[in-house]
Design an enzyme around this catalytic site. Structure first.
Site, PDB file in Angstrom:
ATOM      1  CD  GLU A   1      10.068 -12.430  -6.982  1.00  0.00           C
ATOM      2  OE1 GLU A   1       9.867 -11.861  -5.928  1.00  0.00           O
ATOM      3  OE2 GLU A   1      11.147 -12.305  -7.620  1.00  0.00           O
TER       4      GLU A   1
ATOM      5  CE  LYS B   1      14.538 -11.333  -8.741  1.00  0.00           C
ATOM      6  NZ  LYS B   1      14.178 -11.866  -7.505  1.00  0.00           N
TER       7      LYS B   1
ATOM      8  CG  ASN C   1       0.771   0.327   4.384  1.00  0.00           C
ATOM      9  OD1 ASN C   1       0.414  -0.844   4.280  1.00  0.00           O
ATOM     10  ND2 ASN C   1       2.024   0.724   4.259  1.00  0.00           N
ATOM     11  N   GLY C   2      -1.804  -1.261   6.303  1.00  0.00           N
ATOM     12  CA  GLY C   2      -1.681  -2.114   7.488  1.00  0.00           C
ATOM     13  C   GLY C   2      -2.958  -2.897   7.725  1.00  0.00           C
TER      14      GLY C   2
ATOM     15  CD  GLU D   1      16.865 -14.066  -6.147  1.00  0.00           C
ATOM     16  OE1 GLU D   1      16.255 -14.544  -5.178  1.00  0.00           O
ATOM     17  OE2 GLU D   1      16.579 -12.961  -6.649  1.00  0.00           O
TER      18      GLU D   1
ATOM     19  CE  LYS E   1      12.118  -3.163  -4.594  1.00  0.00           C
ATOM     20  NZ  LYS E   1      12.544  -4.531  -4.942  1.00  0.00           N
TER      21      LYS E   1
ATOM     22  CG  HIS F   1      17.435 -37.670  -3.006  1.00  0.00           C
ATOM     23  ND1 HIS F   1      17.662 -39.018  -2.842  1.00  0.00           N
ATOM     24  CD2 HIS F   1      18.653 -37.083  -3.010  1.00  0.00           C
ATOM     25  CE1 HIS F   1      18.961 -39.235  -2.726  1.00  0.00           C
ATOM     26  NE2 HIS F   1      19.591 -38.075  -2.833  1.00  0.00           N
TER      27      HIS F   1
ATOM     28  CB  CYS G   1      -0.956   0.079   1.177  1.00  0.00           C
ATOM     29  SG  CYS G   1      -2.182  -1.219   1.218  1.00  0.00           S
TER      30      CYS G   1
ATOM     31  NE  ARG H   1       4.752   1.498   0.266  1.00  0.00           N
ATOM     32  CZ  ARG H   1       5.669   1.132   1.139  1.00  0.00           C
ATOM     33  NH1 ARG H   1       6.940   1.245   0.820  1.00  0.00           N
ATOM     34  NH2 ARG H   1       5.347   0.669   2.320  1.00  0.00           N
TER      35      ARG H   1
ATOM     36  CD1 TRP I   1      -0.104  -6.245  -2.956  1.00  0.00           C
ATOM     37  CD2 TRP I   1      -0.711  -6.934  -0.918  1.00  0.00           C
ATOM     38  NE1 TRP I   1       0.246  -7.569  -2.840  1.00  0.00           N
ATOM     39  CE2 TRP I   1      -0.122  -8.021  -1.601  1.00  0.00           C
ATOM     40  CE3 TRP I   1      -1.175  -7.145   0.375  1.00  0.00           C
ATOM     41  CZ2 TRP I   1       0.035  -9.275  -1.038  1.00  0.00           C
ATOM     42  CZ3 TRP I   1      -1.021  -8.413   0.943  1.00  0.00           C
ATOM     43  CH2 TRP I   1      -0.420  -9.455   0.236  1.00  0.00           C
TER      44      TRP I   1
HETATM   45  C1  G6P Z   1       8.707  -9.182  -0.958  1.00  0.00           C
HETATM   46  C2  G6P Z   1       9.275  -8.952  -2.334  1.00  0.00           C
HETATM   47  C3  G6P Z   1      10.546  -9.792  -2.522  1.00  0.00           C
HETATM   48  C4  G6P Z   1      11.531  -9.474  -1.396  1.00  0.00           C
HETATM   49  C5  G6P Z   1      10.920  -9.714  -0.025  1.00  0.00           C
HETATM   50  C6  G6P Z   1      11.812  -9.232   1.106  1.00  0.00           C
HETATM   51  O1  G6P Z   1       8.168 -10.455  -0.872  1.00  0.00           O
HETATM   52  O2  G6P Z   1       8.339  -9.283  -3.336  1.00  0.00           O
HETATM   53  O3  G6P Z   1      11.133  -9.469  -3.774  1.00  0.00           O
HETATM   54  O4  G6P Z   1      12.672 -10.268  -1.560  1.00  0.00           O
HETATM   55  O5  G6P Z   1       9.690  -9.002   0.081  1.00  0.00           O
HETATM   56  O6  G6P Z   1      11.951  -7.841   0.990  1.00  0.00           O
HETATM   57  P1  G6P Z   1      13.024  -7.007   1.783  1.00  0.00           P
HETATM   58  O7  G6P Z   1      12.697  -5.576   1.507  1.00  0.00           O
HETATM   59  O8  G6P Z   1      12.878  -7.370   3.225  1.00  0.00           O
HETATM   60  O9  G6P Z   1      14.369  -7.400   1.251  1.00  0.00           O
END
Ligand code: G6P
Length: 618
Positions: free
Chosen positions: A498, A495, A100-101, A491, A613, A514, A2, A27, A74
């Site tokens: 995502e 990626k 937000n929250g 990772e 994010k 396994h 948000c 956000r 969000w």
């Molecule tokens: C969210 C984002 C991820 C990120 C994670 C941790 O889930 O979508 O891309 O890695 O938060 O974020 P931070 O700001 O704590 O690194």
């Protein structure tokens, strides 16, 4: 999670708020809304979808007022509908609110308000909070203290009953030209401009108008007018605000000719790494230096164990750091999901130093885990990118990543800078223990070469784009690697899922047999991350097991790896490098592969569905 923007000044507020919302869209982006005080009432426009969807609505309203606020949502409570979008206005029309929250006790508040005759148009916890402020506002007599007006008092009274987390901005009908804003668990930053005041959940929304900011703390309430502001606490204590200067400008958060922020941030990585290491090596070139640890070298030497906590991509950086510290400094390290650590009450060793890693410094799970470790008496250092973030402020010390704003939701330059800082920590701790001067010098030289090696890896972009075009029809993919390349496999898989929505899993290459091997067929390709060295032959065997089952192999290999003829369907070569730098360089191809696959699939790369994010709710 948000985005919040509020403005009060001499200019028309709507344009400034919309501009700020665009910068905060990362956000949350399921719906947006704006409220402007004009002609004696709140003029409100709300729309499901992106800020672009809201713009035609705002045009219809002909907003001219100079005080207002906007929100990108969000969803948590209530589906994605125009009615659930913020701002919300109380049923008596007296209070408007963005939030937000999550207000956890909103059901009991709602019951109380229904009994008092308040009505609701949405399913949100926010509308309940808004009406509770209206309830107190209606009852409160006006005060004679301009800073302690009935407006501020009614917000404070309401928040004393609110359980959960919030960053809020409030407007009141009888107090035009004023905003009240407060936080608990959700970031808010005040912008102190020339004859204007702003509030936002991120500096990005403010920095085009002012670089003077105040980071609001949990439990604080700010009262903003165009030319003045004051801050008090939930218990009505006075706060002396500290005005900070933002060190980056709006140009750092623009696309500058790139198609997406993710593309820009991938290609910025050589520079980002240079910034993250600048001034952080000792004069004799044998170790790393960190200015903000707030722990003496002697104290550092006393720790027997390190514990790293994070979420998402940052956790993968912790896992690489674990490998490097154990390899180069020979100290046991443990990593955990911040969200799990917080609740599982694990037995902890006394002489343990905690680290939390978070690009945003606002992730609620990481913040909660940090508070839990501190509550148990442990020191916690933070590795963060966003200066002044909640985690950075509450930690005992830390290391800033210094890579500038990262806007793309999928983390790229923040991740590789976390890998670099992890490697530098391994060097720093190693040099306090068994690592020799010459090994230290060798590692420093290697780390300094990292930006150039990343430049070389980026030259594979066109080749990788070609591969991406050939693989978009697949629905499942495996990413496999060993030792420090295993977290890079995780990772790579993260990626890809995502931003392209292709299902992908990361595994240690040998673990593949396994279970995941059951997925292998012509329909499920595997990306292998391979370096020369002790694991090479073992990884080649895993590749052969995939090929024997008709699985396609995309191999990301360092230059000197000699793969058997025909084993890889696709080959991406990266430069040979020091073990501490290898994870950084090996990350580049997996970032580019997922980026180009998502582009080919016409995905919204910078704003993938359902993600945010910075996740500031549990
Ligand atoms: C969210 C984002 C991820 C990120 C994670 C941790 O889930 O979508 O891309 O890695 O938060 O974020 P931070 O700001 O704590 O690194």
């Amino acid at each position: 999670m948000c985005g919040i923007v509020g403005y009060i000044g001499k200019q028309k507020a709507a344009g400034i708020i919309l501009e700020g919302l665009k910068r905060l869209e990362y956000r949350g982006y399921d719906s947006t809304g704006i409220a402007i005080w004009q002609d004696g009432h709140f003029a409100v426009a709300k729309k499901v979808g992106r800020v672009a969807n809201l713009e035609p609505e705002t045009a219809k309203h002909r907003f001219v007022g100079t005080c207002g606020m906007g929100h990108t949502r969000w969803a948590t409570h209530g589906g994605v509908t125009d009615a659930n979008a913020h701002p919300h206005v109380s049923s008596d029309g007296q209070i408007a609110l963005i939030h937000n929250g999550v207000i956890e006790n909103y059901s009991s508040m709602k019951k109380f308000l229904l009994d008092k005759g308040y009505t609701f148009k949405s399913e949100t916890d926010t509308e309940v909070l808004c009406n509770l402020i209206a309830y107190h506002y209606a009852k409160e007599p006006e005060s004679t203290d301009p800073d302690e007006s009935r407006f501020v008092i009614s917000v404070r009274k309401t928040l004393r009953h609110a359980e959960g987390t919030y960053g809020i901005v409030v407007m009141a009908a009888d107090h035009p030209g004023e905003l009240v804003t407060a936080r608990k668990g959700s970031p808010l930053i005040l912008g102190i401009g020339d004859g204007e005041s702003l509030v936002a959940s991120d500096v990005a929304a403010i920095v085009s108008r002012t670089q003077s900011v105040v980071y609001l703390k949990d439990g604080e309430i700010a009262h903003l007018k165009a030319n003045t502001f004051s801050i008090t606490t939930l218990t009505a204590g006075d706060v002396s605000p500290v005005i900070d200067k933002v060190t980056w400008s709006i140009a750092d958060a623009e696309l500058n000719g790139y198609a997406h922020f993710m593309e820009k941030e991938i290609f910025e990585q050589p520079l980002a790494l240079e910034n993250a290491m600048r001034g952080r090596f000792s004069e004799d070139g044998s170790t790393a230096l960190f200015g903000g640890l707030n722990i003496s070298a002697n104290e550092f030497r006393g720790y027997d164990r390190f514990m790293f906590l994070a979420c998402g991509t940052a956790l993968h950086a912790c896992m690489v750091t674990e490998h490097l510290i154990e390899r180069f400094a020979r100290v046991p390290v443990e990593c955990d999901y911040a969200s799990e650590f917080r609740y599982r009450n694990m037995p902890l060793f006394r002489n343990t130093l905690f680290f939390v890693m978070s690009q945003s410094g606002e992730t609620i799970d990481t913040l909660g885990a940090m508070r839990e470790a501190k509550r148990k008496g442990y020191k916690v250092l933070a590795i963060n990118n966003v200066v002044g973030s909640t985690i950075a402020r509450e930690a005992d010390g830390g290391i800033y990543q210094h890579v500038g704003p990262e806007v793309g939701v999928a983390s790229t330059k923040a991740f590789t800078s976390q890998l670099l800082i992890g490697a530098m920590l391994a060097l720093y701790i190693g040099r306090m223990r068994d690592m020799s001067f010459s090994e230290g010098v060798e590692m420093v030289q290697a780390l300094k070469r990292a930006p150039d090696l990343v430049r070389v890896a980026l030259q594979q972009a066109d080749h990788i784009r070609g591969i991406a075009q050939r693989y978009t029809q697949y629905r499942d993919m495996l990413f496999l690697g060993r030792l420090s390349l295993f977290p890079i496999a995780l990772e790579g898989a993260l990626k890809l899922k995502e931003i392209s929505y292709i299902h992908a899993e990361g595994y240690p290459a040998a673990e593949m047999k396994h279970g995941p091997i059951a997925l292998i067929s012509e329909q499920c390709p595997s990306v292998f991350l391979v370096s020369s060295g002790e694991m090479f032959n073992k990884v080649v065997s895993s590749m052969q097991e995939i090929k024997a089952r008709k699985g396609k192999v995309i191999a990301v290999c360092t230059e000197s790896c000699k793969l058997p003829e025909g084993l890889a369907d696709e080959l991406i070569v990266i430069p040979e490098c020091h073990e501490a730098v290898l994870p950084i360089v090996a990350t580049i191809p997996v970032q580019l592969l997922s980026y180009y696959m998502a582009v080919e699939l016409h995905r919204d790369v910078d704003k993938p569905r359902n993600l945010a994010k910075s996740v500031t709710v549990e």
